[in-house]
Design an enzyme around this catalytic site. Structure first.
Site, short mmCIF file in Angstrom:
data_model
loop_
_atom_site.label_atom_id
_atom_site.label_comp_id
_atom_site.label_asym_id
_atom_site.label_seq_id
_atom_site.Cartn_x
_atom_site.Cartn_y
_atom_site.Cartn_z
N CYS A 165 0.77 -1.10 -0.08
CA CYS A 165 0.10 -0.04 -0.15
C CYS A 165 0.96 1.27 0.11
O CYS A 165 0.32 2.40 -0.30
CB CYS A 165 -0.98 -0.04 1.03
SG CYS A 165 -1.86 -1.58 1.34
N HIS B 241 -3.91 6.75 3.28
CA HIS B 241 -4.08 5.39 2.61
C HIS B 241 -5.43 5.14 3.14
O HIS B 241 -5.42 5.37 4.37
CB HIS B 241 -3.05 4.50 2.99
CG HIS B 241 -3.41 3.11 2.60
ND1 HIS B 241 -4.01 2.70 1.62
CD2 HIS B 241 -3.15 2.00 3.34
CE1 HIS B 241 -4.11 1.35 1.56
NE2 HIS B 241 -3.56 1.19 2.87
N ASN C 30 -10.27 -0.76 0.45
CA ASN C 30 -8.89 -0.58 0.59
C ASN C 30 -8.34 -1.03 -0.68
O ASN C 30 -8.26 -2.28 -1.08
CB ASN C 30 -8.08 -1.33 1.95
CG ASN C 30 -6.68 -1.27 1.63
OD1 ASN C 30 -5.91 -0.86 0.76
ND2 ASN C 30 -6.19 -1.91 2.78
#
Ligand code: ACO
Length: 332
Positions: free
Chosen positions: A114, A254, A284
């Site tokens: 990520c 994020h 996500n």
């Protein structure tokens, strides 16, 4: 030599297929209420049929390039962050190059889960600031729906697919739009989030235990790590940038968990108006989550340009990355 950078164009793309929390109750023992209260997620977009992460990356890329006005022939590097490209090789960046016709670009992928887009931004900053490149395309394209055990309710509810792209070039007015980047890695914490590679031994050797290529996560440990460490890393990066934290307009974190986003907001004394979140809609999307949140917030008028922003992410590795950026009008 310190050649300044201009963020010249942004783009994002998500696949059309939408899966709601309610839909997931048909395949696992979960509820909309559990997912929403623990994570903030309401739905996610996923690939369907033979759609690929490369195709998503190309769509996001086309938008960023168009906004930048840069000719594809003049792109020096394509750096892609993709947890699961269409192939292990050729790299996702090379495949995107082939499709968009950026024939003069050097292309490679970055593996930082990520944090991948911020890691790519850090590499690009060094290349442009040092005069080694003029135009760099960053692409984050993530197909995590293909890396999930859809019978494991502790992970499969958390992720979605999507792509984001950032086109960087040399700034001609002296302002460096990437004021600072700070990257961190913690290999000793690698067990927190893992996606095992698969592969079978030579039949003449002792057979190995083949693992399934599914994401495994120690969610509570990740949560504790992020809420205690990430604010410190962000403050370090802000200090490095020379910008005062109070003068930064937006925080674009994020999109992993709404509770993590709220903890960051509180700790850094931001508020719901200047913290960007769209986890409800997309879940996500790993390295793509920051550019997707950024572009969507600008398009919807939640972020007003020009502005300054903190982009910050964390992920498997463990890795973490923060960038302090200046965003000009006309980039979306
Ligand atoms: N539906 C219903 N119940 C569930 C589900 C679900 N989808 N998932 C877990 N549960 C149950 C568990 O089985 C457990 O039940 P038990 O008490 O009977 O054993 C209970 O809910 C609580 O489970 P926890 O794991 O303790 O839940 P927690 O509050 O820690 O929330 C979560 C889990 C959402 C994963 C949280 O820990 C988190 O968000 N952590 C951070 C994750 C993250 O940021 N990851 C980044 C990944 S990025 C990358 O690099 C890939």
């Amino acid at each position: 030599m310190n050649i300044p950078i201009r963020i010249a164009g942004l783009g994002f793309y998500v696949p059309e297929t939408v899966i709601t929390n309610e839909d997931l109750t048909k395949i696992i023992d979960t509820s909309d209420e559990w997912i929403r209260t623990r994570t903030g997620i309401e739905k996610r977009h996923v690939l369907s049929g033979n759609q690929t992460s490369v195709e998503m990356g190309v769509e996001a890329t086309k938008r960023a390039i168009k906004k930048s006005g840069i000719n594809v022939e003049n792109i020096d590097y394509i750096i892609a962050a993709a947890s699961l490209g269409t192939h292990i090789y050729p790299s996702c960046a090379c495949e995107i190059q082939g499709i968009i016709g950026a024939s003069n670009a050097v292309c490679f992928d970055v593996t930082a889960a990520c944090s991948g887009l911020i890691y790519s931004m850090g590499i690009a900053k060094s290349l442009i600031n040092s005069g080694m490149a003029k135009n760099i395309l960053l692409v984050a394209t993530e197909a995590l729906s293909r890396c999930l055990d859809w019978t494991d309710r502790t992970t499969c509810v958390l992720f979605g697919d999507g792509a984001g792209a950032v086109m960087l070039t040399v700034s001609d007015d002296g302002q460096d739009d990437i004021a600072a980047v700070d990257l961190k890695s913690f290999g000793n914490l690698g067990h927190y989030i893992q996606m095992p590679a698969t592969g079978k031994n030579c039949p003449l050797a002792v057979p190995n235990d083949e693992e399934k290529m599914f994401i495994k996560m120690e969610g509570k440990e990740v949560y504790k790590f992020v809420v205690t460490k990430l604010p410190i890393f962000i403050e370090e990066c802000v200090e490095k940038s020379g910008v005062n934290l109070k003068d930064i307009d937006y925080l674009v974190p994020h999109q992993a968990n709404m509770r993590i986003i709220e903890a960051l907001e509180k700790r850094l004394e931001f508020n719901s108006e200047n913290v960007i979140s769209n986890i409800q809609e997309y879940a996500n999307t790993s390295a793509a989550s920051i550019p997707i949140a950024l572009v969507e917030a600008i398009e919807k008028g939640k972020m007003k340009l020009p502005c300054t922003a903190i982009l910050t992410g964390f992920g498997a590795g463990m890795t973490a990355g923060t960038a302090i950026v200046r965003l000009r009008e006309g980039i979306v």
